[in-house]
Design a protein around this motif. Structure first.
Motif, PDB file in Angstrom:
ATOM      1  N   SER A 100       0.835  -1.202   0.000  1.00  0.00           N
ATOM      2  CA  SER A 100       0.000   0.000   0.000  1.00  0.00           C
ATOM      3  C   SER A 100       0.871   1.253   0.000  1.00  0.00           C
ATOM      4  CB  SER A 100      -0.913   0.005   1.223  1.00  0.00           C
ATOM      5  OG  SER A 100      -0.143  -0.100   2.406  1.00  0.00           O
ATOM      6  N   SER A 101       2.081   1.134   0.524  1.00  0.00           N
ATOM      7  CA  SER A 101       3.029   2.254   0.544  1.00  0.00           C
ATOM      8  C   SER A 101       4.421   1.693   0.765  1.00  0.00           C
ATOM      9  CB  SER A 101       2.682   3.250   1.655  1.00  0.00           C
ATOM     10  OG  SER A 101       2.819   2.645   2.929  1.00  0.00           O
TER      11      SER A 101
ATOM     12  N   GLN B  89       8.456   3.069   2.131  1.00  0.00           N
ATOM     13  CA  GLN B  89       9.238   4.143   2.708  1.00  0.00           C
ATOM     14  C   GLN B  89      10.709   3.892   2.426  1.00  0.00           C
ATOM     15  OE1 GLN B  89       8.180   4.230   6.877  1.00  0.00           O
ATOM     16  NE2 GLN B  89       6.025   4.582   6.444  1.00  0.00           N
TER      17      GLN B  89
ATOM     18  N   TYR C 268      14.541   4.970   4.002  1.00  0.00           N
ATOM     19  CA  TYR C 268      15.276   5.507   5.135  1.00  0.00           C
ATOM     20  C   TYR C 268      16.770   5.533   4.783  1.00  0.00           C
ATOM     21  CZ  TYR C 268      11.166   4.619   8.105  1.00  0.00           C
ATOM     22  OH  TYR C 268       9.908   4.619   8.672  1.00  0.00           O
TER      23      TYR C 268
ATOM     24  N   GLN D 188      20.458   5.402   6.928  1.00  0.00           N
ATOM     25  CA  GLN D 188      21.074   5.182   8.225  1.00  0.00           C
ATOM     26  C   GLN D 188      22.564   5.470   8.128  1.00  0.00           C
ATOM     27  OE1 GLN D 188      20.774   1.157   9.758  1.00  0.00           O
ATOM     28  NE2 GLN D 188      21.333   1.790  11.810  1.00  0.00           N
TER      29      GLN D 188
ATOM     30  N   PRO E 280      17.977   4.697  11.654  1.00  0.00           N
ATOM     31  CA  PRO E 280      17.482   5.100  10.333  1.00  0.00           C
ATOM     32  C   PRO E 280      16.654   6.377  10.428  1.00  0.00           C
ATOM     33  CG  PRO E 280      17.087   2.767  10.743  1.00  0.00           C
ATOM     34  CD  PRO E 280      17.524   3.355  12.031  1.00  0.00           C
TER      35      PRO E 280
ATOM     36  N   LEU F  57      13.840   8.654   8.246  1.00  0.00           N
ATOM     37  CA  LEU F  57      12.886   8.607   7.134  1.00  0.00           C
ATOM     38  C   LEU F  57      13.214   9.671   6.099  1.00  0.00           C
ATOM     39  CD1 LEU F  57      10.179   7.445   5.983  1.00  0.00           C
ATOM     40  CD2 LEU F  57       9.033   9.310   7.215  1.00  0.00           C
TER      41      LEU F  57
ATOM     42  N   THR G 256       7.955   8.783   1.917  1.00  0.00           N
ATOM     43  CA  THR G 256       6.945   7.732   1.805  1.00  0.00           C
ATOM     44  C   THR G 256       6.253   7.900   0.460  1.00  0.00           C
ATOM     45  OG1 THR G 256       6.531   7.769   4.194  1.00  0.00           O
ATOM     46  CG2 THR G 256       4.848   6.745   2.813  1.00  0.00           C
TER      47      THR G 256
ATOM     48  N   LEU H 126      17.654   2.034   3.193  1.00  0.00           N
ATOM     49  CA  LEU H 126      16.716   0.961   3.514  1.00  0.00           C
ATOM     50  C   LEU H 126      15.345   1.279   2.948  1.00  0.00           C
ATOM     51  CD1 LEU H 126      17.744   0.778   7.253  1.00  0.00           C
ATOM     52  CD2 LEU H 126      18.059  -1.109   5.674  1.00  0.00           C
TER      53      LEU H 126
ATOM     54  N   PRO I  34       4.691  -1.837   4.928  1.00  0.00           N
ATOM     55  CA  PRO I  34       3.840  -2.443   5.949  1.00  0.00           C
ATOM     56  C   PRO I  34       3.944  -3.961   5.890  1.00  0.00           C
ATOM     57  CG  PRO I  34       2.632  -0.791   4.723  1.00  0.00           C
ATOM     58  CD  PRO I  34       3.928  -1.000   3.995  1.00  0.00           C
TER      59      PRO I  34
ATOM     60  N   LYS J 260       3.527  -2.855  12.151  1.00  0.00           N
ATOM     61  CA  LYS J 260       4.762  -3.560  11.807  1.00  0.00           C
ATOM     62  C   LYS J 260       5.260  -3.081  10.461  1.00  0.00           C
ATOM     63  CE  LYS J 260       6.153  -8.280  10.645  1.00  0.00           C
ATOM     64  NZ  LYS J 260       5.670  -9.674  10.592  1.00  0.00           N
ATOM     65  N   LEU J 261       6.522  -2.644  10.435  1.00  0.00           N
ATOM     66  CA  LEU J 261       7.167  -2.254   9.192  1.00  0.00           C
ATOM     67  C   LEU J 261       8.250  -3.277   8.897  1.00  0.00           C
ATOM     68  CD1 LEU J 261       6.677   0.272   7.437  1.00  0.00           C
ATOM     69  CD2 LEU J 261       8.584   1.358   8.609  1.00  0.00           C
ATOM     70  N   THR J 262       8.215  -3.814   7.672  1.00  0.00           N
ATOM     71  CA  THR J 262       9.217  -4.798   7.260  1.00  0.00           C
ATOM     72  C   THR J 262      10.272  -4.094   6.423  1.00  0.00           C
ATOM     73  OG1 THR J 262       7.616  -6.591   7.273  1.00  0.00           O
ATOM     74  CG2 THR J 262       9.589  -6.909   5.949  1.00  0.00           C
ATOM     75  N   PHE J 263      11.537  -4.332   6.734  1.00  0.00           N
ATOM     76  CA  PHE J 263      12.645  -3.674   6.050  1.00  0.00           C
ATOM     77  C   PHE J 263      13.332  -4.618   5.080  1.00  0.00           C
ATOM     78  CE2 PHE J 263      13.297   0.459   8.064  1.00  0.00           C
ATOM     79  CZ  PHE J 263      12.438   0.360   9.144  1.00  0.00           C
TER      80      PHE J 263
ATOM     81  N   TYR K 252      13.386  -2.959  17.553  1.00  0.00           N
ATOM     82  CA  TYR K 252      13.956  -3.655  16.417  1.00  0.00           C
ATOM     83  C   TYR K 252      15.361  -4.118  16.783  1.00  0.00           C
ATOM     84  CZ  TYR K 252      10.488  -2.489  12.842  1.00  0.00           C
ATOM     85  OH  TYR K 252       9.335  -2.415  12.086  1.00  0.00           O
TER      86      TYR K 252
ATOM     87  N   ILE L  13      11.884  -6.636  13.281  1.00  0.00           N
ATOM     88  CA  ILE L  13      11.033  -6.216  14.386  1.00  0.00           C
ATOM     89  C   ILE L  13      11.021  -7.283  15.473  1.00  0.00           C
ATOM     90  CG2 ILE L  13       8.908  -7.158  13.382  1.00  0.00           C
ATOM     91  CD1 ILE L  13       7.545  -4.584  14.621  1.00  0.00           C
TER      92      ILE L  13
ATOM     93  N   ILE M 146       2.436  -6.775  18.800  1.00  0.00           N
ATOM     94  CA  ILE M 146       3.211  -7.756  18.045  1.00  0.00           C
ATOM     95  C   ILE M 146       4.365  -8.267  18.889  1.00  0.00           C
ATOM     96  CG2 ILE M 146       4.852  -8.002  16.129  1.00  0.00           C
ATOM     97  CD1 ILE M 146       2.980  -6.360  14.434  1.00  0.00           C
TER      98      ILE M 146
ATOM     99  N   TYR N  24       8.444   6.018  10.771  1.00  0.00           N
ATOM    100  CA  TYR N  24       8.985   5.719  12.079  1.00  0.00           C
ATOM    101  C   TYR N  24      10.087   6.713  12.422  1.00  0.00           C
ATOM    102  CZ  TYR N  24       6.855   1.008  12.152  1.00  0.00           C
ATOM    103  OH  TYR N  24       5.992  -0.060  12.170  1.00  0.00           O
TER     104      TYR N  24
END
Lengths: 111, 113
Positions: A30-31, A33, A35, A37, A43, A45, A48, A88, A92, A98-101, B35, B45, B56, B102
């Motif tokens: 859906s989106s 992002q 980052y 670091q 990291p 932002l 988005t 990075l 979602p 929860k954000l998955t990298f 994290y 995470i 979570i 974030y």
């Protein structure tokens, strides 16, 4: 789990060069992002993107979200040593909490 | 002034010890996270909390116990530390929702010897 693959893993270039790094997935997001670091820091932002085909510019950085919302790219024009860092992408991870990298692209810009 | 602050910055300890990392945010965010970043820089995470409630738990060993006394604080206590726990731990916060960016703390580098 939705996976994000980033390429290249490492990139070392000279100051003034242009570069593109990629973030790909087999899943629709859906989106996404982006980052950056820096060593010893968390990291930060950058942007988005939420609409398929969207292009966003942040000074010399151009971010694009794929039409199908499965991939994104980051293009840097005339890279400077200050652009050095770990880039990075994140999306979602199947939850609002929860954000998955991705595993990141480590960019080094040499003076 | 720091938006998300975590302490300590560095932690060196022996195997078997118990240690805590503290995190505080002053951004008014509802959601906080822990994290873990491994030696290959992969960010994974561990926990997320929304308004002090655990949302979570990403299959983290029971030796890790987060605690959120209020929505501005999320601490992480680790029992019986193991060599494999060595990593950089980041606290982060955000508003909930899939578009929310974030804000990360500067990390705690934990070294277990």
């Amino acid at each position: 789990t939705q996976l994000l693959e980033q390429s290249p893993q490492f990139l070392s270039i000279q100051e003034g060069e242009n570069l593109t790094v990629y973030c790909n997935s087999s899943s629709v997001f859906s989106s996404l992002q982006w980052y950056r670091q820096e060593p010893g820091e968390g990291p930060v932002l950058l942007v988005t993107v939420v609409t398929g085909g969207e292009v966003k510019k942040l000074k010399r950085l151009t971010f694009q979200f794929g039409d199908a919302r499965k991939d994104s790219s980051l293009h840097i024009t005339a890279a400077q040593p200050g652009d050095t860092g770990l880039y990075l992408c994140a999306g979602p991870g199947g939850s609002n909490y929860k954000l998955t990298f991705g595993k990141g692209t480590l960019l080094t810009v040499n003076p | 002034d720091t938006a998300v602050s975590q302490t300590p910055k560095y932690l060196v300890t022996q195997m078997g010890n118990d240690k805590s990392i503290k995190c505080e945010q002053n951004l008014g965010h509802d959601t906080m996270y822990w994290y873990k970043q491994d030696s290959k820089k992969f960010l994974k995470i561990m926990f997320s909390y929304n308004n002090k409630e655990l949302i979570i738990n990403e299959t983290v060993p029971n030796r890790f116990s987060p605690k959120s006394p209020d929505k501005a604080h999320l601490n992480l206590h680790i029992n019986s530390l193991e060599l494999g726990d060595s990593a950089v731990y980041f606290c982060a916060s955000s508003f909930p929702g899939q578009g929310g960016g974030y804000t990360f703390g500067s990390g705690t580098r934990l070294t277990v010897v």
